[in-house]
Write a protein that holds these residues in place. Structure first.
Motif, PDB file in Angstrom:
ATOM      1  N   ASN A 172       0.873  -1.168   0.000  1.00  0.00           N
ATOM      2  CA  ASN A 172       0.000   0.000   0.000  1.00  0.00           C
ATOM      3  C   ASN A 172       0.908   1.216   0.000  1.00  0.00           C
ATOM      4  OD1 ASN A 172      -1.908   1.952   0.388  1.00  0.00           O
ATOM      5  ND2 ASN A 172      -3.016   0.865   1.970  1.00  0.00           N
TER       6      ASN A 172
ATOM      7  N   SER B 172     -11.607   0.943   3.374  1.00  0.00           N
ATOM      8  CA  SER B 172     -11.029   0.081   2.341  1.00  0.00           C
ATOM      9  C   SER B 172      -9.673   0.646   1.939  1.00  0.00           C
ATOM     10  CB  SER B 172     -11.957   0.011   1.129  1.00  0.00           C
ATOM     11  OG  SER B 172     -13.141  -0.679   1.442  1.00  0.00           O
ATOM     12  N   ASN B 173      -8.624  -0.124   2.190  1.00  0.00           N
ATOM     13  CA  ASN B 173      -7.272   0.300   1.860  1.00  0.00           C
ATOM     14  C   ASN B 173      -6.870  -0.294   0.513  1.00  0.00           C
ATOM     15  OD1 ASN B 173      -5.953   1.295   4.751  1.00  0.00           O
ATOM     16  ND2 ASN B 173      -7.535  -0.255   5.018  1.00  0.00           N
TER      17      ASN B 173
ATOM     18  N   GLY C 193     -11.021  -9.558   5.029  1.00  0.00           N
ATOM     19  CA  GLY C 193     -11.339  -8.231   4.516  1.00  0.00           C
ATOM     20  C   GLY C 193     -10.842  -7.936   3.122  1.00  0.00           C
TER      21      GLY C 193
ATOM     22  N   SER D  60     -10.975  -7.722  -0.837  1.00  0.00           N
ATOM     23  CA  SER D  60     -12.031  -7.631  -1.841  1.00  0.00           C
ATOM     24  C   SER D  60     -11.438  -7.171  -3.166  1.00  0.00           C
ATOM     25  CB  SER D  60     -13.126  -6.660  -1.388  1.00  0.00           C
ATOM     26  OG  SER D  60     -12.597  -5.348  -1.253  1.00  0.00           O
TER      27      SER D  60
ATOM     28  N   ASP E 189     -12.723  -5.108  -6.837  1.00  0.00           N
ATOM     29  CA  ASP E 189     -13.810  -4.377  -7.474  1.00  0.00           C
ATOM     30  C   ASP E 189     -13.973  -4.800  -8.937  1.00  0.00           C
ATOM     31  OD1 ASP E 189     -11.826  -3.109  -8.948  1.00  0.00           O
ATOM     32  OD2 ASP E 189     -11.913  -1.244  -7.805  1.00  0.00           O
TER      33      ASP E 189
ATOM     34  N   TYR F 234      -7.653  -4.508  -6.033  1.00  0.00           N
ATOM     35  CA  TYR F 234      -7.840  -5.127  -4.721  1.00  0.00           C
ATOM     36  C   TYR F 234      -7.795  -4.087  -3.598  1.00  0.00           C
ATOM     37  CZ  TYR F 234      -7.201  -9.749  -6.804  1.00  0.00           C
ATOM     38  OH  TYR F 234      -7.351 -10.894  -7.553  1.00  0.00           O
ATOM     39  N   ALA F 235      -8.481  -4.420  -2.514  1.00  0.00           N
ATOM     40  CA  ALA F 235      -8.463  -3.585  -1.311  1.00  0.00           C
ATOM     41  C   ALA F 235      -8.620  -4.483  -0.092  1.00  0.00           C
ATOM     42  CB  ALA F 235      -9.568  -2.545  -1.355  1.00  0.00           C
ATOM     43  N   ILE F 236      -8.184  -3.975   1.054  1.00  0.00           N
ATOM     44  CA  ILE F 236      -8.333  -4.700   2.317  1.00  0.00           C
ATOM     45  C   ILE F 236      -9.020  -3.782   3.316  1.00  0.00           C
ATOM     46  CG2 ILE F 236      -7.176  -5.954   4.177  1.00  0.00           C
ATOM     47  CD1 ILE F 236      -4.811  -6.370   2.341  1.00  0.00           C
ATOM     48  N   ARG F 237     -10.050  -4.299   3.979  1.00  0.00           N
ATOM     49  CA  ARG F 237     -10.768  -3.559   5.022  1.00  0.00           C
ATOM     50  C   ARG F 237     -10.640  -4.341   6.329  1.00  0.00           C
ATOM     51  NH1 ARG F 237     -15.011   0.292   4.289  1.00  0.00           N
ATOM     52  NH2 ARG F 237     -16.054   0.763   6.255  1.00  0.00           N
TER      53      ARG F 237
ATOM     54  N   ASN G  55     -14.052   6.792   1.494  1.00  0.00           N
ATOM     55  CA  ASN G  55     -15.297   6.098   1.826  1.00  0.00           C
ATOM     56  C   ASN G  55     -15.432   5.900   3.334  1.00  0.00           C
ATOM     57  OD1 ASN G  55     -17.747   4.818   1.333  1.00  0.00           O
ATOM     58  ND2 ASN G  55     -16.816   2.799   1.167  1.00  0.00           N
TER      59      ASN G  55
END
Length: 221
Positions: free
Chosen positions: A33, A44-45, A63, A65, A67, A72-75, A207
């Motif tokens: 990141n 969402s990172n 976490g 995901s 889109d 990709y993102a991690i929450r 967000n």
């Protein structure tokens, strides 16, 4: 003969130790990141993934995901760290599983600013000259946040109080600046002791939502 045997045993011992050494191979994948292994809890990172010598790979973790654009993102939900696993199918048809560990931090404190003056997560009183209030800009800042972000103030509530704390007037303002008509109300109301700004409405590319909007109190000088 004794010297020869001693030399032979020493050589065997050396090779036995060499065979037991483990060589750690460099990872095929990089998950990051903005080059930092830090994620923030509650948002969402976005993360980037690069894998060498791979036919394909699968990513999994708490976490994680993806889109519609494939990004990709991690929450993260809880804890001080989270792990991401990559299952990689290499070009030589072997499967490699690699683990990437991220440190998880809580969201930073929020600062509400008027013309870049303000306080952190709570009530405070700042002093501003009356003339500075015309078109004074209201902004929100995340304190010591490690990544780039945009927060745009879309509106706020401003009200005037007297020395007893009674409300003299209240205004819901669109945009992020104190307009001319509200400024005129401020300077003509002689009973005003404090100007209070709160209930910020904003848009953000993070967000995120702020559960408790900070309040800022202005004393004119």
């Amino acid at each position: 003969m004794k010297k020869l045997l001693l030399l032979l045993f020493t050589s065997l011992s050396f090779y036995a130790q060499s065979d037991s050494l483990s060589i750690q191979k460099p990872k095929l994948s990089v998950v990051g990141n903005d080059g930092m292994k830090v994620l923030y809890r509650g948002i969402s990172n976005p993360i980037s993934i690069a894998v060498n010598n791979a036919l394909s790979y699968k990513i999994s973790g708490d976490g994680v995901s993806q889109d519609l654009d494939g990004k990709y993102a991690i929450r993260p939900k809880s804890g001080n760290e989270t792990k991401v696993l990559l299952e990689i199918q290499t070009t030589d048809s072997t499967t490699v599983v690699e683990e990437h560990v991220f440190r998880v931090k809580p969201l930073p404190l929020v600062s509400l600013l008027v013309n870049k003056k303000g306080c952190i997560n709570g009530d405070c009183t700042i002093e501003i000259q009356k003339k500075e209030l015309l078109n004074a800009e209201i902004t929100v800042k995340l304190v010591d946040f490690l990544f780039d972000y945009n927060i745009t103030v879309k509106g706020f509530r401003l009200y005037l109080t007297n020395s007893n704390g009674d409300t003299l007037a209240s205004f819901d303002i669109q945009g992020n600046k104190i307009p001319q008509d509200i400024y005129n109300e401020i300077i003509t109301n002689e009973k005003t002791s404090l100007i209070i700004i709160h209930k910020i409405a904003f848009d953000s590319d993070l967000n995120l939502s702020i559960s408790k909007t900070p309040i800022i109190k202005i004393k004119t000088i």
